[in-house]
Design a protein around this motif. Sequence first.
Motif, PDB file in Angstrom:
ATOM      1  N   ARG A  21       0.835  -1.214   0.000  1.00  0.00           N
ATOM      2  CA  ARG A  21       0.000   0.000   0.000  1.00  0.00           C
ATOM      3  C   ARG A  21       0.860   1.250   0.000  1.00  0.00           C
ATOM      4  O   ARG A  21       0.587   2.219  -0.721  1.00  0.00           O
ATOM      5  CB  ARG A  21      -0.925   0.003   1.217  1.00  0.00           C
ATOM      6  N   ASP A  22       1.929   1.260   0.799  1.00  0.00           N
ATOM      7  CA  ASP A  22       2.840   2.397   0.873  1.00  0.00           C
ATOM      8  C   ASP A  22       3.482   2.650  -0.487  1.00  0.00           C
ATOM      9  O   ASP A  22       3.504   3.779  -0.986  1.00  0.00           O
ATOM     10  CB  ASP A  22       3.904   2.135   1.939  1.00  0.00           C
ATOM     11  N   LEU A  23       3.977   1.587  -1.122  1.00  0.00           N
ATOM     12  CA  LEU A  23       4.645   1.729  -2.417  1.00  0.00           C
ATOM     13  C   LEU A  23       3.660   2.175  -3.488  1.00  0.00           C
ATOM     14  O   LEU A  23       3.968   3.064  -4.289  1.00  0.00           O
ATOM     15  CB  LEU A  23       5.322   0.420  -2.815  1.00  0.00           C
ATOM     16  N   ALA A  24       2.451   1.608  -3.507  1.00  0.00           N
ATOM     17  CA  ALA A  24       1.453   2.002  -4.501  1.00  0.00           C
ATOM     18  C   ALA A  24       1.082   3.476  -4.353  1.00  0.00           C
ATOM     19  O   ALA A  24       0.972   4.201  -5.351  1.00  0.00           O
ATOM     20  CB  ALA A  24       0.210   1.125  -4.368  1.00  0.00           C
ATOM     21  N   VAL A  27       3.952   5.586  -5.763  1.00  0.00           N
ATOM     22  CA  VAL A  27       4.049   5.531  -7.226  1.00  0.00           C
ATOM     23  C   VAL A  27       2.943   6.368  -7.868  1.00  0.00           C
ATOM     24  O   VAL A  27       3.193   7.156  -8.781  1.00  0.00           O
ATOM     25  CB  VAL A  27       4.013   4.073  -7.725  1.00  0.00           C
ATOM     26  N   VAL A  28       1.715   6.218  -7.386  1.00  0.00           N
ATOM     27  CA  VAL A  28       0.596   6.970  -7.954  1.00  0.00           C
ATOM     28  C   VAL A  28       0.766   8.465  -7.708  1.00  0.00           C
ATOM     29  O   VAL A  28       0.568   9.279  -8.622  1.00  0.00           O
ATOM     30  CB  VAL A  28      -0.752   6.464  -7.384  1.00  0.00           C
ATOM     31  N   SER A  29       1.146   8.845  -6.502  1.00  0.00           N
ATOM     32  CA  SER A  29       1.311  10.277  -6.223  1.00  0.00           C
ATOM     33  C   SER A  29       2.464  10.869  -7.036  1.00  0.00           C
ATOM     34  O   SER A  29       2.363  11.996  -7.517  1.00  0.00           O
ATOM     35  CB  SER A  29       1.509  10.528  -4.730  1.00  0.00           C
ATOM     36  N   THR A  30       3.532  10.107  -7.229  1.00  0.00           N
ATOM     37  CA  THR A  30       4.640  10.592  -8.049  1.00  0.00           C
ATOM     38  C   THR A  30       4.195  10.775  -9.492  1.00  0.00           C
ATOM     39  O   THR A  30       4.540  11.764 -10.140  1.00  0.00           O
ATOM     40  CB  THR A  30       5.843   9.634  -7.985  1.00  0.00           C
ATOM     41  N   PHE A  31       3.417   9.812 -10.019  1.00  0.00           N
ATOM     42  CA  PHE A  31       2.912   9.953 -11.385  1.00  0.00           C
ATOM     43  C   PHE A  31       2.070  11.213 -11.522  1.00  0.00           C
ATOM     44  O   PHE A  31       2.248  11.990 -12.464  1.00  0.00           O
ATOM     45  CB  PHE A  31       2.095   8.727 -11.805  1.00  0.00           C
ATOM     46  N   LEU A  32       1.136  11.418 -10.590  1.00  0.00           N
ATOM     47  CA  LEU A  32       0.263  12.593 -10.682  1.00  0.00           C
ATOM     48  C   LEU A  32       1.060  13.889 -10.583  1.00  0.00           C
ATOM     49  O   LEU A  32       0.804  14.841 -11.330  1.00  0.00           O
ATOM     50  CB  LEU A  32      -0.815  12.526  -9.601  1.00  0.00           C
ATOM     51  N   GLN A  33       2.022  13.940  -9.672  1.00  0.00           N
ATOM     52  CA  GLN A  33       2.838  15.147  -9.537  1.00  0.00           C
ATOM     53  C   GLN A  33       3.651  15.401 -10.798  1.00  0.00           C
ATOM     54  O   GLN A  33       3.725  16.533 -11.294  1.00  0.00           O
ATOM     55  CB  GLN A  33       3.765  15.015  -8.333  1.00  0.00           C
ATOM     56  N   ALA A  34       4.259  14.357 -11.344  1.00  0.00           N
ATOM     57  CA  ALA A  34       5.076  14.520 -12.547  1.00  0.00           C
ATOM     58  C   ALA A  34       4.197  14.845 -13.756  1.00  0.00           C
ATOM     59  O   ALA A  34       4.590  15.630 -14.620  1.00  0.00           O
ATOM     60  CB  ALA A  34       5.895  13.256 -12.803  1.00  0.00           C
ATOM     61  N   PHE A  35       3.011  14.261 -13.830  1.00  0.00           N
ATOM     62  CA  PHE A  35       2.105  14.522 -14.937  1.00  0.00           C
ATOM     63  C   PHE A  35       1.662  15.980 -14.934  1.00  0.00           C
ATOM     64  O   PHE A  35       1.700  16.657 -15.963  1.00  0.00           O
ATOM     65  CB  PHE A  35       0.904  13.586 -14.858  1.00  0.00           C
ATOM     66  N   VAL A  36       1.256  16.479 -13.775  1.00  0.00           N
ATOM     67  CA  VAL A  36       0.823  17.876 -13.675  1.00  0.00           C
ATOM     68  C   VAL A  36       1.987  18.816 -13.982  1.00  0.00           C
ATOM     69  O   VAL A  36       1.838  19.783 -14.742  1.00  0.00           O
ATOM     70  CB  VAL A  36       0.220  18.170 -12.284  1.00  0.00           C
ATOM     71  N   SER A  37       3.156  18.528 -13.425  1.00  0.00           N
ATOM     72  CA  SER A  37       4.305  19.395 -13.724  1.00  0.00           C
ATOM     73  C   SER A  37       4.696  19.268 -15.191  1.00  0.00           C
ATOM     74  O   SER A  37       5.113  20.253 -15.816  1.00  0.00           O
ATOM     75  CB  SER A  37       5.487  19.067 -12.814  1.00  0.00           C
ATOM     76  N   GLY A  38       4.547  18.079 -15.769  1.00  0.00           N
ATOM     77  CA  GLY A  38       4.814  17.917 -17.205  1.00  0.00           C
ATOM     78  C   GLY A  38       3.855  18.739 -18.043  1.00  0.00           C
ATOM     79  O   GLY A  38       4.250  19.348 -19.037  1.00  0.00           O
ATOM     80  N   LEU A  39       2.584  18.773 -17.661  1.00  0.00           N
ATOM     81  CA  LEU A  39       1.620  19.604 -18.388  1.00  0.00           C
ATOM     82  C   LEU A  39       1.991  21.078 -18.310  1.00  0.00           C
ATOM     83  O   LEU A  39       1.931  21.810 -19.302  1.00  0.00           O
ATOM     84  CB  LEU A  39       0.208  19.405 -17.830  1.00  0.00           C
ATOM     85  N   VAL A  40       2.374  21.506 -17.122  1.00  0.00           N
ATOM     86  CA  VAL A  40       2.748  22.910 -16.936  1.00  0.00           C
ATOM     87  C   VAL A  40       3.992  23.249 -17.759  1.00  0.00           C
ATOM     88  O   VAL A  40       4.055  24.288 -18.411  1.00  0.00           O
ATOM     89  CB  VAL A  40       2.976  23.211 -15.438  1.00  0.00           C
ATOM     90  N   LEU A  41       4.966  22.358 -17.769  1.00  0.00           N
ATOM     91  CA  LEU A  41       6.211  22.643 -18.481  1.00  0.00           C
ATOM     92  C   LEU A  41       6.109  22.431 -19.986  1.00  0.00           C
ATOM     93  O   LEU A  41       6.854  23.049 -20.739  1.00  0.00           O
ATOM     94  CB  LEU A  41       7.344  21.780 -17.918  1.00  0.00           C
ATOM     95  N   THR A  42       5.211  21.574 -20.454  1.00  0.00           N
ATOM     96  CA  THR A  42       5.113  21.337 -21.892  1.00  0.00           C
ATOM     97  C   THR A  42       4.286  22.394 -22.602  1.00  0.00           C
ATOM     98  O   THR A  42       4.425  22.563 -23.812  1.00  0.00           O
ATOM     99  CB  THR A  42       4.511  19.951 -22.196  1.00  0.00           C
ATOM    100  N   VAL A  58       7.690   8.117 -16.438  1.00  0.00           N
ATOM    101  CA  VAL A  58       9.104   7.953 -16.070  1.00  0.00           C
ATOM    102  C   VAL A  58       9.290   8.245 -14.587  1.00  0.00           C
ATOM    103  O   VAL A  58       9.971   7.501 -13.877  1.00  0.00           O
ATOM    104  CB  VAL A  58      10.009   8.867 -16.931  1.00  0.00           C
ATOM    105  N   GLY A  59       8.651   9.303 -14.104  1.00  0.00           N
ATOM    106  CA  GLY A  59       8.738   9.625 -12.677  1.00  0.00           C
ATOM    107  C   GLY A  59       8.167   8.516 -11.807  1.00  0.00           C
ATOM    108  O   GLY A  59       8.744   8.151 -10.782  1.00  0.00           O
ATOM    109  N   ALA A  60       7.034   7.946 -12.221  1.00  0.00           N
ATOM    110  CA  ALA A  60       6.423   6.865 -11.453  1.00  0.00           C
ATOM    111  C   ALA A  60       7.292   5.609 -11.478  1.00  0.00           C
ATOM    112  O   ALA A  60       7.432   4.920 -10.461  1.00  0.00           O
ATOM    113  CB  ALA A  60       5.035   6.554 -12.009  1.00  0.00           C
ATOM    114  N   ALA A  61       7.889   5.314 -12.631  1.00  0.00           N
ATOM    115  CA  ALA A  61       8.775   4.142 -12.727  1.00  0.00           C
ATOM    116  C   ALA A  61       9.978   4.303 -11.806  1.00  0.00           C
ATOM    117  O   ALA A  61      10.402   3.353 -11.134  1.00  0.00           O
ATOM    118  CB  ALA A  61       9.226   3.935 -14.171  1.00  0.00           C
ATOM    119  N   LEU A  62      10.530   5.500 -11.758  1.00  0.00           N
ATOM    120  CA  LEU A  62      11.666   5.755 -10.861  1.00  0.00           C
ATOM    121  C   LEU A  62      11.236   5.647  -9.395  1.00  0.00           C
ATOM    122  O   LEU A  62      11.999   5.142  -8.558  1.00  0.00           O
ATOM    123  CB  LEU A  62      12.278   7.126 -11.149  1.00  0.00           C
ATOM    124  N   ALA A  63      10.029   6.095  -9.068  1.00  0.00           N
ATOM    125  CA  ALA A  63       9.521   5.948  -7.698  1.00  0.00           C
ATOM    126  C   ALA A  63       9.357   4.475  -7.336  1.00  0.00           C
ATOM    127  O   ALA A  63       9.657   4.065  -6.212  1.00  0.00           O
ATOM    128  CB  ALA A  63       8.187   6.682  -7.545  1.00  0.00           C
TER     129      ALA A  63
END
Length: 85
Positions: A21-24, A27-42, A58-63
């Motif tokens: 549960r901790d790892l999931a 991973v999900v929160s990292t994906f959402l954070q990276a996705f939102v920041s990716g939208l802002v930066l793209t 990529v951010g979620a995979a690294l997490a």
Amino acid sequence: MVDPLLPSTETVVKGAGTYARDLAERVVSTFLQAFVSGLVLTQPFDLGMWEAAAVGGVGAALALVKGLVARWRDVTHSASLAKGV
């Protein structure tokens, strides 16, 4: 006979569930954070949503890798690299 050096089966199963549960969550929160920041930066560079999703992936995979390394590094019920978590 119960071996005093080994944890009970119930403890191992509960620990694995807590870790999963901790790892999931991480991973999900990292994906959402990276996705939102990716939208802002793209947006300034006229890139699309799929590129932002790739950045989030990529951010979620690294997490996920970091969480697995944390588990292998120290036998805990957390995906954190910090001691005592």
